[in-house]
Design an enzyme around this catalytic site. Structure first.
Site, short mmCIF file in Angstrom:
data_model
loop_
_atom_site.label_atom_id
_atom_site.label_comp_id
_atom_site.label_asym_id
_atom_site.label_seq_id
_atom_site.Cartn_x
_atom_site.Cartn_y
_atom_site.Cartn_z
N TYR A 1 0.75 -1.19 0.15
CA TYR A 1 -0.08 0.16 0.21
C TYR A 1 0.97 1.16 -0.04
CZ TYR A 1 -4.02 3.10 1.05
OH TYR A 1 -4.87 3.98 0.92
N PHE B 1 -7.46 19.42 -24.84
CA PHE B 1 -8.33 18.23 -25.03
C PHE B 1 -9.46 18.31 -24.36
CE2 PHE B 1 -9.17 13.62 -24.42
CZ PHE B 1 -9.34 13.40 -25.63
N ASP B 2 -10.66 17.53 -24.81
CA ASP B 2 -11.74 17.52 -24.50
C ASP B 2 -11.87 17.38 -22.70
OD1 ASP B 2 -11.31 15.09 -25.37
OD2 ASP B 2 -13.38 14.47 -25.46
N ASP C 1 0.50 19.00 -21.32
CA ASP C 1 -0.41 17.90 -21.35
C ASP C 1 0.30 17.00 -22.03
OD1 ASP C 1 -2.21 15.99 -21.89
OD2 ASP C 1 -3.88 17.23 -22.68
N ALA D 1 0.32 13.54 -23.13
CA ALA D 1 -0.07 11.96 -23.67
C ALA D 1 1.00 11.61 -24.83
CB ALA D 1 -1.45 12.23 -24.09
N LYS E 1 -0.94 6.55 -23.65
CA LYS E 1 -0.57 6.62 -25.03
C LYS E 1 0.94 6.24 -25.03
CE LYS E 1 -4.47 9.43 -24.84
NZ LYS E 1 -5.27 9.29 -23.70
N HIS F 1 -20.70 13.43 -26.37
CA HIS F 1 -20.35 12.45 -27.17
C HIS F 1 -20.30 10.82 -27.06
CE1 HIS F 1 -16.33 13.58 -25.26
NE2 HIS F 1 -15.94 12.49 -25.85
N1 F0G Z 1 -4.92 14.92 -22.85
C1 F0G Z 1 -4.73 14.39 -24.35
C2 F0G Z 1 -4.04 15.04 -25.16
C3 F0G Z 1 -5.46 13.23 -24.49
O1 F0G Z 1 -5.41 12.79 -25.90
C4 F0G Z 1 -6.21 12.47 -23.64
C5 F0G Z 1 -6.98 11.13 -24.00
C6 F0G Z 1 -6.18 12.76 -22.15
C7 F0G Z 1 -5.58 14.17 -22.05
C8 F0G Z 1 -6.88 12.32 -21.23
O2 F0G Z 1 -6.18 11.17 -20.92
O3 F0G Z 1 -7.92 9.32 -21.57
O4 F0G Z 1 -6.01 8.76 -19.96
O5 F0G Z 1 -7.87 10.19 -19.20
N2 F0G Z 1 -7.08 11.09 -25.15
C9 F0G Z 1 -7.96 9.88 -25.66
C10 F0G Z 1 -7.91 9.70 -27.11
C11 F0G Z 1 -9.18 9.46 -24.81
O6 F0G Z 1 -8.81 9.05 -27.75
O7 F0G Z 1 -7.53 10.84 -27.73
P1 F0G Z 1 -7.15 9.75 -20.41
#
Ligand code: F0G
Length: 458
Positions: free
Chosen positions: A72, A124-125, A215, A217, A258, A450
């Site tokens: 833990y 990102f969304d 950010d 990824a 990613k 979406h």
């Molecule tokens: N930032 C970026 C640029 C992303 O592409 C994503 C996720 C996230 C943050 C959020 O990360 O999914 O681990 O919570 N992108 C995926 C996509 C979902 O299909 O592009 P997460």
């Protein structure tokens, strides 16, 4: 004769995927309310919904799973991950989280308050979602070239420094908790940000005393493009480029699904101990104790190994050449796309593909449905449905780009699959004028609609 390109891996384990008939797909997509997120995976033949968490781990990553320490507190896996993040990315403090949006949730719980402004390049969304959920506002400062899919620009992910400086001078600085640099810029088409742009944003941030958060990824893909395209970097290793990139950030959020090539996981990297401590409080509430934060020990091990592999040139070269392979095949059919091709996906320009479908009928979603019907290929809409409604007026926001994304999982499909996808979309392109109408929304969630939206074909 020059040797052709070949992947720098071989396959040790395979998974069966299923073909289907057109009639079956008609039935399934209808039952799914024309939302591709509602399909069962076995109803899909080639799944290009996302490159997130869908990659194939290496033999070394699978071995690391066996060495995971599930204590833990103070697990060796935590220290392995900490060392990888410090050595490869240069962040001495970090918090594990279960995925990228959880990292955003924890960090933004400290930084973002009602009425604040967060400038960046095409948030990102989920990033935008976490900002708007806190009644703050994301301002997109991406360069205009990103929104012209025809225009050739090596770094379409870049921030327009004038737009950014305008934001920094138009609001009180205490209202601007950070600048977010998304590397690569997913929403603009997996487009990279140049080292020069990262450096200049950093300089602006010092001038105004605002922190910069990456950010991250697809940071390794971003580094690959810098190596291939930016003067002075051709002879540098990916790891050296990555180190320099992150030298311009104060903190980072990461979706490890990613470029760290794991199926689940994320983290926040900090240079400032004080911010790390403040975020730890939220990390514990939302994710778990600071030494595991939503991740199991075995997954932290695989992640540490994945960060190392994911920043090797050969891994990235295999990946990005496959994306370009799909793009080049599609080009032969005349399919309009965001160019140059991005790292993780091919983005099809639906405004040019289906110009006769009005934006109110969601042309990108319409095309994603057609592609599924044609061949069982699942893509994702990056258009007006994803852009959602304005949080204040509740009117639909119609973004400049109406796209479908063909996201390629890492080390998962062969180029035969890419060929299959290209022919499928080529066939749809050939019959595009027979597609007369789009879709209508029947039901939608208040935010991030979406994922669950229900649609009807017109
Ligand atoms: N930032 C970026 C640029 C992303 O592409 C994503 C996720 C996230 C943050 C959020 O990360 O999914 O681990 O919570 N992108 C995926 C996509 C979902 O299909 O592009 P997460």
């Amino acid at each position: 004769m020059q040797l052709p390109f070949a992947e720098s891996f071989k396959i040790k384990m395979v998974e069966t995927i299923q073909k289907s008939t057109c009639q079956e797909r008609e039935q399934w997509i209808k039952e799914a309310k024309y939302n591709l997120f509602n399909l069962k995976s076995e109803q899909v033949f080639v799944d290009l919904l996302t490159d997130s968490g869908t990659g194939a781990m290496s033999d070394k990553q699978w071995s690391e799973l066996m060495l995971g320490d599930e204590s833990y507190a103070g697990a060796s896996s935590y220290y392995k991950m900490k060392k990888a993040i410090n050595d490869i990315l240069g962040f001495p403090y970090f918090l594990p989280t279960h995925q990228g949006r959880a990292a955003e949730n924890v960090l933004f719980s400290v930084l973002v308050k009602e009425g604040m402004i967060v400038p960046g390049n095409s948030h990102f969304d989920t990033t935008k979602g976490h900002i708007e959920f806190r009644k703050a506002k994301a301002i997109d400062c991406t360069i205009d070239a990103a929104f012209d899919t025809n225009q050739r620009h090596d770094f379409k992910g870049n921030v327009d420094l004038e737009k950014l400086e305008k934001v920094l001078t138009s609001y009180p600085l205490e209202k601007i908790p950070m600048i977010i640099m998304t590397i690569t810029n997913n929403s603009a088409g997996g487009q990279p940000v140049s080292m020069q742009n990262l450096r200049e944003v950093h300089e602006l941030s010092r001038k105004y005393g605002v922190r910069v958060v990456f950010d991250s990824a697809r940071f390794a893909e971003n580094a690959y493009f810098i190596k291939q395209r930016e003067a002075g970097y051709a002879d540098k290793s990916i790891k050296a480029i990555v180190k320099e990139m992150f030298s311009y950030a104060d903190a980072m959020t990461m979706s490890s699904k990613k470029d760290a090539i794991v199926n689940m996981g994320g983290f926040i990297g900090f240079k400032d101990e004080d911010l790390f401590k403040q975020a730890s409080v939220f990390g514990i509430i939302f994710e778990g104790f600071v030494t595991y934060g939503g991740m199991s020990g075995r997954d932290m091990n695989a992640l540490a190994q994945g960060l190392d592999e994911g920043t090797e040139f050969d891994t990235l070269d295999s990946r990005i050449q496959q994306t370009a392979y799909l793009g080049n095949q599609l080009k032969k059919f005349g399919v309009p796309m965001q160019e140059p091709f991005g790292g993780h996906a091919i983005f099809v320009d639906v405004k040019r593909f289906l110009p006769h479908i009005p934006k109110e009928e969601f042309p990108a979603q319409t095309l994603a449905i057609e592609l599924y019907l044609e061949a069982g290929v699942r893509a994702v809409e990056i258009g007006a449905i994803l852009a959602d409604r304005d949080p204040v007026t509740r009117e639909n926001r119609y973004p400049d780009l109406e796209l479908i994304r063909l996201a390629i999982p890492r080390r998962t499909y062969t180029n035969n699959h890419m060929e299959y996808v290209a022919v499928a979309l080529g066939n749809v392109f050939e019959r595009r004028n027979e597609i007369k109408r789009g879709v209508k929304i029947l039901k939608e969630a208040p935010i991030m609609r979406h994922f669950t939206v229900e649609l009807e074909r017109l």
